[in-house]
Enzyme design. Structure first.
Site, PDB file in Angstrom:
ATOM      1  N   LYS A 165       0.890  -1.202   0.119  1.00 27.93           N
ATOM      2  CA  LYS A 165       0.048  -0.058  -0.110  1.00 27.93           C
ATOM      3  C   LYS A 165       0.976   1.158   0.045  1.00 27.93           C
ATOM      4  O   LYS A 165       1.713   1.399   0.816  1.00 27.93           O
ATOM      5  CB  LYS A 165      -0.861   0.006   1.232  1.00 27.93           C
ATOM      6  N   LYS A 265     -13.262  -7.286  -7.521  1.00 26.92           N
ATOM      7  CA  LYS A 265     -13.832  -7.426  -6.030  1.00 26.92           C
ATOM      8  C   LYS A 265     -15.272  -7.944  -6.045  1.00 26.92           C
ATOM      9  O   LYS A 265     -16.110  -7.325  -6.766  1.00 26.92           O
ATOM     10  CB  LYS A 265     -13.570  -6.278  -5.233  1.00 26.92           C
TER      11      LYS A 265
HETATM   12 MG    MG Z   1      -6.583  -2.145  -4.252  1.00 26.70          MG
END
Ligand code: MG
Length: 369
Positions: A165, A265
Site C-alpha cells: 500500500k 472484487k
Molecule cells: Mg486495491
C-alpha cells in the site's frame, strides 16, 4: 426447484488491527457482514455473504445490503436458484444498481446450483483449476524499514504475492518502491496499491521516477477519467479495482487500453454472475486478473477462489483473502484456509463452506413464500 425462504443475518467481523486508508483519513476497525441463507423446496440450502470494506471506502453500505434484500425478496422468492441469470435479472429489475446488495444472493444461488449438479461452483462455471492460488499480502506499512519487515514476515509464512500500500508522500512512495524492488525475490508477484491516493501530478512523479522498474500500480488516481488522462504520459502497467464496478467500466477499460490488470472484487461488482463477464472481457483483451474478496469471512474468500479457479493459470495474478485479518470465524475452521500463503479449491459441491448457524445469532430478517 424454487426458493422458498430467505434468512438474513448480520455479523460484526472485527479486524485484528485497525486498518488505515487514504493517507490516514479513513480508519477501519470492524466490518459489517451480511450472511444470506436461501432455502429451497428441494431441501438444498445455499449460503452467501456480502461484506463491504466499511462504508467510507467506496459506495457500499452494510445496512444497505439488508435493505436491498428486503426490497428484492418478493422478486426472488419462487425463482429457481439454479437459473442464476433469471435471478440476476429479477434483482436488477427490482433494484437497479446497488450491486453490492445483490452479490450475497447470487453467491447463495451458485452454492445451490453447484450442490444440485454435484459440482464445485468453479466446475459448474466451466471448469476450475486446482493450482493453489497465491494469496496477496496486504502491506500497510509506512516507512522503508517497516515495509521490509512486514514483507519478510509474510515471506516466512509462504506468501509469494504482495500488495504494497502506497499513496501517501510522493518521495517516500518512490523510496519504498525502489527498496521493495531491490529485495524482490524471483517469482514474486508485487502490486503497488495506491487506493486512489494520488493526484494526476503525484502519480506521474512516482511513475516517472520508477520507470526503469516497470512495476504495476493499482488504482493510482481517483477515477477512470484520471487514469485515462495520464495514460499517454507514462509507461507503467496499471491495475484498476475501485473504478471497476460495472460491465460498462470493464468494456471501457479494455477498449481504451486503460489497464493491464483487472482487480475484480466480488461484492463490489455484484457477485460471480457479473464478475464472470468481466473475466471474459479481460481475457479477450490480454488483461490479467487479480480476484479479491471485498472483505469478510472464509465464505467471501471462497467465492473469490472459485472465480479465480476459472481463470487460466497464466492470467491470474493472485487472490486476496480477508480471513487472516478478522478475529471472528463463522465457519469454525472449515473451508479453504491459508496454507503457506495459498488457497486450495474445496472439492465439495457448491461453495464448499457454510457458516455455523450458532456463530451467526438470530436472523435479522426472514422472507418466505
Ligand atoms: Mg486495491
Amino acid at each position: 426447484m424454487r426458493i422458498t425462504k430467505i434468512e438474513v443475518y448480520k455479523v460484526d467481523l472485527p479486524l485484528e488491527h485497525p486498518y488505515w486508508l487514504s493517507g490516514g483519513r479513513l480508519k477501519f476497525e470492524c466490518l459489517d457482514a451480511t450472511f444470506v441463507k436461501l432455502e429451497t423446496d428441494a431441501g438444498i440450502i445455499g449460503w452467501g455473504e456480502g461484506t463491504p470494506w466499511g462504508h467510507t471506502y467506496v459506495p457500499a453500505h452494510g445496512p444497505g445490503i439488508r435493505a436491498g434484500i428486503e426490497t428484492m425478496a418478493p422478486f426472488i422468492l419462487g425463482l429457481d436458484p439454479r437459473k442464476v441469470l433469471e435471478v440476476e435479472r429479477a434483482m436488477d429489475l427490482a433494484l437497479p444498481g446497488h450491486l453490492y446488495a445483490k452479490s450475497p444472493v447470487d453467491m447463495a444461488c451458485w452454492d445451490i446450483a453447484g450442490q444440485a449438479a454435484g459440482l464445485t461452483i468453479a466446475d459448474l462455471m466451466g471448469g476450475g483449476s486446482r493450482t493453489p492460488k497465491p494469496i496477496a499480502s496486504s502491506v500497510g506499512a509506512k516507512t522503508v524499514d517497516e515495509t521490509r519487515a512486514v514483507i519478510d514476515r509474510y515471506r516466512q509464512r509462504g506468501y509469494v504475492a504482495h500488495s504494497v500500500k502506497i499513496g501517501g508522500d510522493v518521495e517516500r512512495d518512490i523510496a519504498r518502491v525502489r527498496d521493495v524492488e531491490n529485495m524482490r525475490k524471483p517469482g514474486e508477484i508485487i502490486l503497488y496499491d495506491v487506493n486512489r491516493g494520488w493526484t494526476r501530478q503525484q502519480a506521474l512523479r512516482v511513475m516517472h521516477a520508477t520507470e526503469d522498474l516497470c512495476v504495476t500500480f493499482e488504482q493510482p488516481t481517483e477515477s477512470l477519467d484520471d487514469i485515462a488522462a495520464i495514460r499517454p504520459l507514462h509507461s507503467a502497467p496499471v491495475s484498476v479495482d475501485e473504478s471497476l464496478v460495472t460491465l460498462q467500466d470493464a468494456a471501457r477499460i479494455a477498449r481504451d487500453g486503460l489497464a493491464e490488470v483487472f482487480g475484480i472484487k466480488l461484492n463490489r461488482v455484484g457477485g460471480l454472475t457479473k464478475a464472470a463477464r468481466m473475466r471474459d472481457i479481460a481475457l479477450a483483451h490480454g488483461i490479467d486478473i487479480f480476484v479479491m474478496a471485498t472483505g469478510g469471512s472464509v465464505l467471501a474468500d471462497t467465492e473469490a477462489l472459485h472465480l479465480a479457479a476459472t481463470i487460466p493459470d497464466q492470467n491470474i495474478r493472485a487472490v486476496w483473502a480477508c480471513q487472516d485479518m478478522i478475529t471472528v470465524d463463522v465457519a469454525n475452521g472449515r473451508g479453504p484456509r491459508n496454507i503457506d500463503g495459498h488457497l486450495h479449491l474445496p472439492e465439495e459441491p457448491g461453495l464448499g463452506v457454510h457458516p455455523d448457524e450458532d456463530a451467526l445469532g438470530d436472523p435479522v430478517a426472514i422472507y418466505s413464500l
